[in-house]
Design an enzyme around this catalytic site. Structure first.
Site, PDB file in Angstrom:
ATOM      1  N   THR A 125      85.385  13.270  43.457  1.00  0.00           N
ATOM      2  CA  THR A 125      84.139  13.845  43.996  1.00  0.00           C
ATOM      3  C   THR A 125      84.500  15.096  44.786  1.00  0.00           C
ATOM      4  OG1 THR A 125      84.232  12.237  45.800  1.00  0.00           O
ATOM      5  CG2 THR A 125      82.755  11.740  43.976  1.00  0.00           C
ATOM      6  N   LYS A 178      90.826   7.907  44.163  1.00  0.00           N
ATOM      7  CA  LYS A 178      90.041   9.054  44.565  1.00  0.00           C
ATOM      8  C   LYS A 178      89.555   8.844  45.991  1.00  0.00           C
ATOM      9  CE  LYS A 178      86.123   9.639  44.808  1.00  0.00           C
ATOM     10  NZ  LYS A 178      85.171   9.671  45.993  1.00  0.00           N
ATOM     11  N   THR A 215      90.391   1.789  49.601  1.00  0.00           N
ATOM     12  CA  THR A 215      89.921   3.163  49.746  1.00  0.00           C
ATOM     13  C   THR A 215      88.640   3.341  48.966  1.00  0.00           C
ATOM     14  OG1 THR A 215      90.513   5.468  49.488  1.00  0.00           O
ATOM     15  CG2 THR A 215      91.294   3.967  47.810  1.00  0.00           C
ATOM     16  N   GLU A 267      89.425  15.917  53.324  1.00  0.00           N
ATOM     17  CA  GLU A 267      88.518  17.072  53.326  1.00  0.00           C
ATOM     18  C   GLU A 267      88.913  18.063  54.422  1.00  0.00           C
ATOM     19  OE1 GLU A 267      84.554  14.898  51.473  1.00  0.00           O
ATOM     20  OE2 GLU A 267      84.772  15.078  53.656  1.00  0.00           O
ATOM     21  N   ASN A 307      81.161  18.807  54.412  1.00  0.00           N
ATOM     22  CA  ASN A 307      80.182  17.733  54.585  1.00  0.00           C
ATOM     23  C   ASN A 307      78.788  18.247  54.933  1.00  0.00           C
ATOM     24  OD1 ASN A 307      81.499  14.924  54.357  1.00  0.00           O
ATOM     25  ND2 ASN A 307      83.022  16.181  55.398  1.00  0.00           N
TER      26      ASN A 307
END
Length: 404
Positions: A153, A179, A190, A275, A399
């Protein structure tokens, strides 16, 4: 932004396990976003799942189908989490399973569904059903790389790990993909991880192995302190290598170590691709009076926005680490005996800054991409290790723009 090499390692094929990837156009046209995994008849399957009370519909259904036994297919879509969708979400997850079951001639209970992406939006069932034939046509034991990309993603890179073990006269393979980059503070595993081996392991032994290994790997990483609604980790043992392993087997320790190595590599790959991450941080807490005390201390440091932003700035503001240890809830903490290290540099001892500490030495450590923060509580024999990232401007941007 990510830390360390971006290349996927050469993935060894696992006999009895095939993967096929297709584009369903769930969120972006032309993007790989649907993955089917086929398990050989008689495979054992183990799973661990999120403990978030708002667990996604596919998590609920996967747990149910896993309990029924004899799983033959895993179906994963990205771009839509099918979480927070109520009864309609359950019906949609079942519809996807029914479509795959119909095209493979399997009972629907032998399909485990998985989803990841935006929470609270209706699953585009029609797009998924339409793409299933293409994913089935692509099934191959060498399909790991496409599948690793197909489950991504906000990840910036595919994540995989593989080990080939010589156990006596038999070669056993363990390969897996994962992922995840944000909403990562697993309370089981996860975001998504799939690991397969061609050893033969009974379901109960496989489940115990996965639960214990996931706890020591996936349950020791955090990006932002948020536990997802969709966390799932599956371990498959096809038995196609012809070797049966039990905890009493001579080769079990080597096999268990191989599974641990694969899961640890996958878990750490998620941290390295956190991220906006620019740093890979290991937090080691020793000398604790209990495992819980060690973990509470490590996670208090790992979740501190002040510590994480100092790490991003490469600022040796060691007082933030000291403050995090002080608010970790440790009863009767002796400030005069504990020590804190930044890499090889002692920063805290005797209740304050170490007399040997210099700003230049602290800066040299903080300038690194990979940093170890070590805390010795001097209270007992328990030790734990947690892996995390810094907190950058890009994390906020990623985000803030996630749904656009």
């Amino acid at each position: 932004m990510a830390v360390g090499p971006a290349t996927l390692p050469p993935m060894a094929a696992v006999k009895g396990f095939r993967l096929g990837t297709a584009s369903a156009g769930i969120k972006k046209p032309g993007r790989r976003d649907l993955v089917v995994m086929e398990l050989a008849e008689g495979s054992s399957v183990a799973g661990v799942f999120t403990r978030n009370a708002f667990c996604a519909a596919p998590v609920t259904l996967s747990k149910k189908h896993l309990g029924a036994g004899s799983v033959r297919y895993l179906l994963t879509n990205t771009g839509n989490a099918n979480a927070g969708t109520g009864a309609e979400g359950m019906a949609d997850a079942m519809s996807c399973c029914e479509a795959l079951a119909a095209q493979t001639g399997q009972p629907v209970e032998r399909i485990m569904p998985f989803s990841t992406g935006v929470i609270g939006e209706k699953l585009p069932v029609e797009k998924i059903v339409a793409a299933i034939p293409a994913a089935l046509s692509a099934l191959s034991d060498s399909g790991w790389e496409d599948a690793a990309q197909g489950i991504m993603t906000t990840d910036t890179r595919p994540k995989g790990a593989t080990r080939t073990l010589a156990l006596g006269d038999t070669t056993v393979t363990i390969s897996g993909i994962s992922k995840g980059a944000g909403m990562i503070c697993p309370n089981m595993a996860t975001m998504l991880a799939y690991v397969a081996t061609d050893a033969r392991v009974a379901p109960d032994h496989l489940q115990t192995l996965l639960s214990e290994t996931a706890d020591a790997t996936f349950n020791r990483v955090t990006i932002d302190g948020d536990t997802s609604t969709n966390d799932s980790c599956v371990l498959v043992a096809t038995g196609a290598a012809g070797m049966t392993l039990t905890p009493a087997s001579h080769h079990w320790p080597a096999f268990a170590d191989g599974v641990y190595a694969v899961l640890l590599e996958l878990a750490q790959a998620i941290v390295r691709d956190g991220e906006g991450a620019t740093k890979f941080i290991t937090i080691e807490v020793s000398g604790a009076s209990s495992q819980r005390e060690a973990l509470d201390t490590a996670y208090t440091i790992a979740h501190s926005p002040l510590v994480k932003t100092a790490l991003f700035a490469s600022d040796p503001n060691w007082g933030r680490i000291l403050a995090a240890v002080g608010r970790a809830g440790i009863v009767d903490l002796d400030l005069n005996t504990l020590t804190i290290n930044l890499g090889e540099v002692r920063i805290v001892e005797n209740g304050g800054r170490a007399v040997t500490y210099t700003e230049a030495a602290g800066q040299a450590v903080m300038d690194r991409e990979e940093i170890v923060i070590g805390v010795d509580l001097q209270r007992g024999d328990f030790a734990e290790r947690v892996w995390t990232t810094d907190l950058s401007h890009d994390y906020v941007s990623i985000n803030a723009d996630y749904r656009s």
